[in-house]
Write a protein that holds these residues in place. Structure first.
Motif, PDB file in Angstrom:
ATOM      1  N   ALA A 198     -32.209  58.945  40.290  1.00 43.93           N
ATOM      2  CA  ALA A 198     -32.238  57.974  39.183  1.00 43.93           C
ATOM      3  C   ALA A 198     -33.685  57.497  38.997  1.00 43.93           C
ATOM      4  CB  ALA A 198     -31.310  56.803  39.469  1.00 43.93           C
ATOM      5  N   PRO A 199     -34.516  58.279  38.289  1.00 43.64           N
ATOM      6  CA  PRO A 199     -35.937  57.949  38.152  1.00 43.64           C
ATOM      7  C   PRO A 199     -36.207  56.594  37.509  1.00 43.64           C
ATOM      8  CG  PRO A 199     -35.536  60.232  37.514  1.00 43.64           C
ATOM      9  CD  PRO A 199     -34.186  59.593  37.690  1.00 43.64           C
ATOM     10  N   SER A 200     -35.252  56.051  36.759  1.00 51.77           N
ATOM     11  CA  SER A 200     -35.463  54.753  36.117  1.00 51.77           C
ATOM     12  C   SER A 200     -35.645  53.639  37.142  1.00 51.77           C
ATOM     13  CB  SER A 200     -34.280  54.415  35.195  1.00 51.77           C
ATOM     14  OG  SER A 200     -33.068  54.298  35.936  1.00 51.77           O
ATOM     15  N   LEU A 201     -35.213  53.865  38.378  1.00 46.72           N
ATOM     16  CA  LEU A 201     -35.385  52.846  39.412  1.00 46.72           C
ATOM     17  C   LEU A 201     -36.868  52.575  39.679  1.00 46.72           C
ATOM     18  CD1 LEU A 201     -32.619  53.882  41.986  1.00 46.72           C
ATOM     19  CD2 LEU A 201     -32.502  52.155  40.183  1.00 46.72           C
ATOM     20  N   ARG A 202     -37.697  53.607  39.530  1.00 48.05           N
ATOM     21  CA  ARG A 202     -39.141  53.412  39.716  1.00 48.05           C
ATOM     22  C   ARG A 202     -39.670  52.422  38.683  1.00 48.05           C
ATOM     23  NH1 ARG A 202     -40.444  58.293  39.662  1.00 48.05           N
ATOM     24  NH2 ARG A 202     -40.773  58.707  41.872  1.00 48.05           N
ATOM     25  N   ASP A 203     -39.170  52.525  37.442  1.00 51.84           N
ATOM     26  CA  ASP A 203     -39.603  51.601  36.392  1.00 51.84           C
ATOM     27  C   ASP A 203     -39.178  50.171  36.714  1.00 51.84           C
ATOM     28  OD1 ASP A 203     -40.628  53.772  35.001  1.00 51.84           O
ATOM     29  OD2 ASP A 203     -38.771  54.081  33.872  1.00 51.84           O
ATOM     30  N   THR A 204     -37.938  50.016  37.198  1.00 53.93           N
ATOM     31  CA  THR A 204     -37.446  48.679  37.545  1.00 53.93           C
ATOM     32  C   THR A 204     -38.295  48.044  38.637  1.00 53.93           C
ATOM     33  OG1 THR A 204     -35.181  49.325  36.940  1.00 53.93           O
ATOM     34  CG2 THR A 204     -35.427  47.382  38.349  1.00 53.93           C
ATOM     35  N   LEU A 262     -37.181  39.214  33.926  1.00 59.38           N
ATOM     36  CA  LEU A 262     -36.571  40.546  33.926  1.00 59.38           C
ATOM     37  C   LEU A 262     -35.456  40.655  32.893  1.00 59.38           C
ATOM     38  CD1 LEU A 262     -36.448  41.317  37.753  1.00 59.38           C
ATOM     39  CD2 LEU A 262     -38.131  42.037  36.073  1.00 59.38           C
ATOM     40  N   ARG A 263     -34.764  39.549  32.659  1.00 58.28           N
ATOM     41  CA  ARG A 263     -33.696  39.586  31.649  1.00 58.28           C
ATOM     42  C   ARG A 263     -34.269  39.856  30.263  1.00 58.28           C
ATOM     43  NH1 ARG A 263     -31.611  34.361  34.318  1.00 58.28           N
ATOM     44  NH2 ARG A 263     -30.441  35.166  36.094  1.00 58.28           N
ATOM     45  N   ARG A 264     -35.514  39.487  30.038  1.00 61.92           N
ATOM     46  CA  ARG A 264     -36.149  39.766  28.736  1.00 61.92           C
ATOM     47  C   ARG A 264     -36.360  41.264  28.527  1.00 61.92           C
ATOM     48  NH1 ARG A 264     -39.655  35.313  30.474  1.00 61.92           N
ATOM     49  NH2 ARG A 264     -38.841  33.357  29.582  1.00 61.92           N
ATOM     50  N   PHE A 265     -36.341  42.012  29.613  1.00 57.77           N
ATOM     51  CA  PHE A 265     -36.427  43.470  29.526  1.00 57.77           C
ATOM     52  C   PHE A 265     -35.037  44.114  29.444  1.00 57.77           C
ATOM     53  CE2 PHE A 265     -40.518  42.344  31.226  1.00 57.77           C
ATOM     54  CZ  PHE A 265     -41.395  43.296  30.703  1.00 57.77           C
ATOM     55  N   GLY A 266     -34.015  43.281  29.313  1.00 59.07           N
ATOM     56  CA  GLY A 266     -32.653  43.793  29.250  1.00 59.07           C
ATOM     57  C   GLY A 266     -32.076  44.152  30.605  1.00 59.07           C
ATOM     58  N   LEU A 267     -32.715  43.686  31.680  1.00 61.90           N
ATOM     59  CA  LEU A 267     -32.224  43.992  33.022  1.00 61.90           C
ATOM     60  C   LEU A 267     -31.246  42.927  33.492  1.00 61.90           C
ATOM     61  CD1 LEU A 267     -35.612  45.087  34.631  1.00 61.90           C
ATOM     62  CD2 LEU A 267     -33.755  46.575  33.882  1.00 61.90           C
ATOM     63  N   ASN A 268     -30.249  43.357  34.262  1.00 58.84           N
ATOM     64  CA  ASN A 268     -29.239  42.451  34.811  1.00 58.84           C
ATOM     65  C   ASN A 268     -29.758  41.909  36.134  1.00 58.84           C
ATOM     66  OD1 ASN A 268     -26.952  41.090  35.627  1.00 58.84           O
ATOM     67  ND2 ASN A 268     -25.738  42.930  36.007  1.00 58.84           N
ATOM     68  N   ALA A 269     -30.462  40.759  36.075  1.00 59.50           N
ATOM     69  CA  ALA A 269     -31.169  40.218  37.227  1.00 59.50           C
ATOM     70  C   ALA A 269     -30.481  38.967  37.745  1.00 59.50           C
ATOM     71  CB  ALA A 269     -32.618  39.898  36.857  1.00 59.50           C
ATOM     72  N   LEU A 270     -30.224  38.925  39.066  1.00 54.60           N
ATOM     73  CA  LEU A 270     -29.496  37.824  39.691  1.00 54.60           C
ATOM     74  C   LEU A 270     -30.305  37.261  40.852  1.00 54.60           C
ATOM     75  CD1 LEU A 270     -26.073  39.680  39.986  1.00 54.60           C
ATOM     76  CD2 LEU A 270     -26.605  37.902  38.322  1.00 54.60           C
ATOM     77  N   PRO A 271     -30.704  35.986  40.808  1.00 54.44           N
ATOM     78  CA  PRO A 271     -31.374  35.401  41.966  1.00 54.44           C
ATOM     79  C   PRO A 271     -30.360  35.078  43.057  1.00 54.44           C
ATOM     80  CG  PRO A 271     -31.183  33.778  40.204  1.00 54.44           C
ATOM     81  CD  PRO A 271     -30.621  35.058  39.667  1.00 54.44           C
TER      82      PRO A 271
END
Length: 320
Positions: free
Chosen positions: A251-257, A295-304
């Motif tokens: 899953a190469p997209s993980l590098r971007d995250t 990170l949510r501004r990038f459309g990522l599902n981010a949870l502290p």
């Protein structure tokens, strides 16, 4: 049975159990039995699965997913039969309990599915504890942990919680005295990764490079020192996950995250376990909240989240 009426008295025991982050994960070579020895540092974090076990008159085990689940489960293949770890946990408890009844398990999913955070293992740990209470089995935590090990390497840790070193297959656990809090942002993917496939990919990458990994015999003591002091900066320099490159290969997209997280203030980042959840280490709780918002501004599902937190615990026990 209700002693006065002679009628069945239903009861629900609700248990919550935490997901985990592998703060360190060293993976040995493929063994003849098809498994890998590991040396891991587990950290239980404040993202919980919940299982409500309800006694029913009809024999057998049934499983459902609660509508209160906070995950988007569309397209996720969550089995509700004996392929489900919670179902298997209930079956094991029924075998060892003298007063087992039929049971319905309602699972509230909050830990990413197939995300490398042990969500299914948390379900199994919660079910073991819930059924033990429901059927008055009277098993000790040590006896429950022995049953948990039959279900998978991560299940005993979800019972234990806190911080622990895992050796062998990961289920040879030694609690670590690390009570200081560390703060993380978990970035859940909208897809899952198969743990066996990630391990196979690591074996393939190592074979292509001619690398023979040694058998792991312990963890870097600097990791435990940093966890004991809650020192995010020191911890960030020693995070390790041998499975990370295999997960990124799949899953190469993980590098971007990881790159986005580190460019927006994360102290360090890593794939959690076999992925695809990414764990980003933050300086403190305020930094974690800010990072999650970015990170949510990038459309990522981010949870502290934070850890360590306790293992599986009963939250309610109700006669219906």
């Amino acid at each position: 049975m209700n002693a006065l009426s002679g009628r069945f008295a239903a009861r629900t025991v609700r248990v919550r159990a935490p997901g985990k982050v592998n703060v360190a994960l060293d993976v040995g070579p493929l063994r003849p039995d098809g498994y890998h020895s590991v040396a891991s540092v587990y950290l239980a974090v404040s993202l919980y699965e919940e299982v409500a076990a309800t006694s029913v008159e009809t024999p057998g085990i049934t499983v459902s997913i609660s509508p209160d689940s906070t995950l988007d489960l569309d397209g996720m293949d969550i089995p509700l039969d004996n392929r489900n770890l919670a179902y298997r946990a209930a079956a094991i408890m029924a075998d060892v309990s003298e007063h087992a009844t039929g049971v319905h398990l309602e699972i509230t999913k909050r830990v990413p599915v197939a995300g490398g955070m042990g969500g299914g293992s948390a379900d199994a740990a919660a079910t073991l504890l819930a059924c033990d209470a429901l059927w008055n089995s009277g098993l000790s935590r040590e006896e429950l942990a022995h049953l948990a090990a039959e279900l998978g390497a991560d299940v005993p840790f979800s019972l234990l919680g806190g911080t622990a070193v895992g050796l062998g297959l990961g289920d040879d656990l030694s609690p670590a005295l690390a009570k200081a809090q560390t703060h993380w942002v978990l970035v859940a993917a909208d897809f899952g990764l198969s743990t066996p496939e990630v391990y196979r990919t690591l074996d393939r990458l190592r074979a292509a490079e001619g690398v023979e990994a040694p058998e792991p015999d312990g963890v870097d003591p600097r990791i435990l020192t940093a966890l004991r002091g809650g020192d995010a900066e020191a911890l960030g320099t020693v995070l390790v996950n041998d499975l990370q490159r295999a997960a990124i290969e799949l899953a190469p997209s993980l590098r971007d995250t990881l790159g986005i997280g580190e460019s927006h203030g994360a102290v360090a980042g890593m794939v959690s376990g076999s992925g695809p959840t990414v764990a980003l280490l933050a300086e403190d709780s305020i930094a974690a909240e800010g990072l999650a918002q970015d990170l949510r501004r990038f459309g990522l599902n981010a949870l502290p989240v934070h850890g360590p937190v306790p293992g599986a615990r009963i939250v309610s026990d109700t006669l219906l």
